[in-house]
Design a protein around this motif. Structure first.
Motif, PDB file in Angstrom:
ATOM      1  N   ILE A   1     -11.923  14.251  15.525  1.00 36.51           N
ATOM      2  CA  ILE A   1     -11.757  13.799  16.904  1.00 36.51           C
ATOM      3  C   ILE A   1     -10.279  13.655  17.234  1.00 36.51           C
ATOM      4  O   ILE A   1      -9.541  12.942  16.547  1.00 36.51           O
ATOM      5  CB  ILE A   1     -12.472  12.461  17.139  1.00 36.51           C
ATOM      6  CG1 ILE A   1     -13.948  12.575  16.749  1.00 36.51           C
ATOM      7  CG2 ILE A   1     -12.329  12.020  18.593  1.00 36.51           C
ATOM      8  CD1 ILE A   1     -14.715  13.658  17.485  1.00 36.51           C
TER       9      ILE A   1
ATOM     10  N   ARG B   1      -8.547   9.749  18.892  1.00 38.14           N
ATOM     11  CA  ARG B   1      -9.729   8.930  18.640  1.00 38.14           C
ATOM     12  C   ARG B   1      -9.536   7.471  19.021  1.00 38.14           C
ATOM     13  O   ARG B   1     -10.502   6.751  19.253  1.00 38.14           O
ATOM     14  CB  ARG B   1     -10.113   9.009  17.158  1.00 38.14           C
ATOM     15  CG  ARG B   1      -9.083   8.384  16.228  1.00 38.14           C
ATOM     16  CD  ARG B   1      -9.411   8.546  14.776  1.00 38.14           C
ATOM     17  NE  ARG B   1      -8.341   7.985  13.943  1.00 38.14           N
ATOM     18  CZ  ARG B   1      -8.297   8.119  12.624  1.00 38.14           C
ATOM     19  NH1 ARG B   1      -9.238   8.798  11.993  1.00 38.14           N
ATOM     20  NH2 ARG B   1      -7.295   7.571  11.946  1.00 38.14           N
TER      21      ARG B   1
ATOM     22  N   ASN C   1     -15.334  15.291  23.585  1.00 37.67           N
ATOM     23  CA  ASN C   1     -14.060  15.602  22.943  1.00 37.67           C
ATOM     24  C   ASN C   1     -14.127  16.989  22.314  1.00 37.67           C
ATOM     25  O   ASN C   1     -15.092  17.305  21.602  1.00 37.67           O
ATOM     26  CB  ASN C   1     -13.761  14.557  21.862  1.00 37.67           C
ATOM     27  CG  ASN C   1     -12.355  14.648  21.313  1.00 37.67           C
ATOM     28  OD1 ASN C   1     -12.032  15.529  20.526  1.00 37.67           O
ATOM     29  ND2 ASN C   1     -11.501  13.722  21.707  1.00 37.67           N
TER      30      ASN C   1
END
Length: 648
Positions: free
Chosen positions: A54, A57, A113
């Motif tokens: 990610i 994040r 994402n």
């Protein structure tokens, strides 16, 4: 691409090379001769070897790079907003994203994402977590899905454990049943729109990691490093430890412990670092590759030449103390303050640290070298050698202007060179007269720029660098390495730099290993091929070689591991024809066998690249068994730009 290497100054006639290799009489070779250097450049850490999938994040920010929502996007008509809530997740991570239903939102709302320019999806377990703040009582839904189609590869329902006014962690697993056809995939987190808004932070997703380390590293990149048979890892950099005009040097104590306690920092290469890859992760990396750590600590100089970028002696005192605290964390007994902290994080036993480098390239800028020699290096050296007399302290200036100790306690120095092919070859004998007491680490080297017509000169940083390591550059690096090997009593090791490049976002070329989110697109450079061959062909002692030929266009070194067990290495640079060799080893007679391994490429401009999503690697490897003739000699020819290893 023009053939600029045909104009090299270093063109040699291809005369026969007759060599006799002694079985004794050389110098011990350093067991650290080939190693690795790492710093977070080219998204080599975040978005690279650090396996977190990610991007952004935890919405970390700084004065240099303020918190942002990029690359998060809303789904389901939701509204995303950065917030510093009254109750932060932690003092290190004060910013979070608020996800609120829009005025016409129905069904579910959330955020998505794209990962670090994609997410590789395979039939394997993905482990994730997120923190939520709110009163939501329903279920969260997490997904891995295509960014190009409606395909969902994995989904999981996560019951809410939210409590009003309190951050609560939620954990989940995703288990795709099939592989995605490409890495253009996303991760999404949704919840029911009718239940109000929710704040999220530290949204994390990991694939399987190397040796299954929690918060660990990408397996295929670690495997590529392991194949190089490295002996050391220089960490954590590099310019990235120094901080720039915003004065954010790398702080070891802000990179350890739970991720919620790591604020991150602006790196020096144009983007922020999460510091998920922190001191412990670096040392675990060394453990998992079975390499010796070479730890760099900040030496009191920020990048840049502005007033105040070099600390005074008084201002440096707390930083010296901070270094001692870091060393106690790594080496101290559990009865010590920082040894106890290490144990509390699951590491009761110290790490086997032997080398500490003070700063990075502290010879740069107007007063860098003078202040380093006058007081900065000495302050660190005196404190470290007093507290840890067995540690080897290393200067970062690549010369002998800052030294300490003598004999077994003599300091080392870290030498860096970025060069052109001709100049690297001309530098084959660079270490012939180097100090045998104050030994050298070649902490960074690479061939980065083309030769210039009619002149042998260094790099012009205003001109373009190679986009990929070219084969002629790799050959020149091979010859440079042979020069280091034959001076193994003066050079303790060498490491190419930079080590990694994310092909979607980078600041520097050429690089040793290039990659994307798709592991099948990892490019192992021509320079990688040379290092892999040489590093996996070690010996214990260099031995004398007598020859009827001078070096050039052939360059060589020989060594012995056990009586009669020889290793011979050679490279050919700008020969006019094939170079014949006749090679005799002391004690090796007629009929004995040897193995000759030769690397080459179609021409000097050949490069390993990624073309239309496919890796193109031009380097060929040919392995031949040779038999010694009547006089015990092995005969063979090497073509121009060949890099070879012969073992008995």
């Amino acid at each position: 691409m023009r053939n600029f290497f045909s104009i090299s100054f270093l063109v040699g006639l291809a005369n026969a090379v007759n060599l006799k290799v002694s079985g004794t009489g050389g110098n011990a070779s350093s067991p650290l001769m080939y190693g690795l250097m790492f710093e977070d450049i080219n998204h080599s850490g975040d978005g690279g070897i650090y396996a977190e999938l990610i991007q952004n994040r935890a919405f970390q920010g700084s004065r240099e790079y303020p918190s942002t929502l990029t690359p998060w996007e809303s789904i389901g008509g939701g509204v995303l907003a950065l917030q510093n809530t009254t109750t932060p997740l932690s003092s290190a991570l004060p910013a979070s994203v608020n996800v609120a239903p829009g005025s016409t939102t129905k069904g579910t709302v959330g955020l998505v994402n794209p990962g670090w320019w994609g997410i590789d999806v395979k039939p394997q377990k993905y482990t994730g977590s997120f923190w939520a703040l709110g009163s939501y009582k329903g279920k969260f839904t997490v997904k891995l899905q295509s960014n190009l189609t409606n395909d969902v590869f994995a989904t999981a329902s996560v019951p809410s454990s939210c409590q009003a006014g309190k951050w609560v962690e939620h954990k989940f697993e995703l288990n795709p049943r099939v592989a995605a056809p490409n890495s253009n995939n996303t991760f999404s987190l949704e919840f029911e729109a009718g239940a109000g808004d929710v704040n999220f932070n530290l949204i994390s997703l990991f694939p399987p990691t190397y040796k299954n380390r929690p918060n660990g590293l990408r397996p295929e990149l670690m495997s590529a490093l392991k194949a190089l048979n490295p002996s050391f890892l220089r960490i954590p950099g590099g310019n990235n430890i120094e901080g720039d005009v915003y004065h954010y040097p790398w702080r070891w104590n802000e990179t350890i412990g739970p991720l919620v306690n790591r604020p991150g920092r602006p790196g020096t290469w144009g983007y922020g670092n999460t510091d998920g890859l922190g001191l412990i992760e670096y040392l675990d990396w060394c453990t998992d590759l079975d390499v010796t750590p070479i730890l760099a600590v900040w030496g009191g100089m920020y990048l840049g030449n502005e007033v105040g970028h070099i600390l005074s002696a008084d201002a440096l005192v707390p930083w010296v103390e901070d270094t001692l605290n870091e060393l106690e964390f790594i080496l101290g007994p559990t009865s010590s303050t920082y040894g106890a902290l290490r144990a509390s994080l699951g590491y009761p036993n110290p790490w086997p640290l032997k080398y500490v480098e003070i700063g990075n390239e502290d010879n740069l800028y107007t007063n860098g070298s003078s202040t380093y020699a006058a007081y900065r290096f000495k302050m660190f050296y005196d404190a470290i050698s007093k507290a840890y007399p067995d540690l080897h302290v290393m200067s970062s200036t690549g010369d002998y202007t800052a030294v300490g100790g003598s004999g077994e306690t003599a300091t080392l120095t870290d030498y860096h060179t970025y060069s052109r092919p001709d100049l690297l070859v001309q530098s084959f004998g660079h270490f012939d007269h180097a100090s045998r007491e104050y030994k050298t680490l070649i902490g960074e080297y690479a061939c980065v720029q083309e030769n210039l017509k009619g002149v042998i000169t260094g790099v012009n940083w205003d001109l373009p660098k190679f986009p990929w390591p070219l084969w002629v550059g790799a050959v020149s690096e091979a010859i440079w390495s042979l020069g280091a090997e034959k001076n193994g009593d003066a050079v303790i090791g060498m490491s190419y730099a930079p080590g990694f490049q994310n092909l979607n976002s980078y600041e520097w070329t050429p690089d040793l290993i290039s990659f994307t989110a798709d592991p099948s697109q990892t490019v192992l450079s021509t320079s990688y091929a040379v290092i892999e061959l040489f590093s996996n062909s070690r010996y214990n002692t260099t031995v004398p070689v007598t020859s009827d030929s001078a070096y050039g266009p052939a360059y060589w070194v020989a060594g012995v591991s056990d009586p009669g067990v020889y290793t011979f290495k050679a490279a050919i640079y700008n020969a006019t024809a094939n170079v014949p060799f006749s090679l005799q080893f002391e004690g090796v007679g007629q009929g004995e066998k040897a193995t000759l391994t030769v690397l080459n490429a179609p021409d000097g401009l050949s490069a390993a690249t990624l073309e239309d999503g496919k890796v193109q690697n031009p380097v060929t490897k040919k392995v031949t068994e040779l038999t010694a003739g009547t006089d015990g000699s092995f005969s063979f020819e090497l073509e121009n730009y060949a890099v070879a290893v012969l073992t008995t």
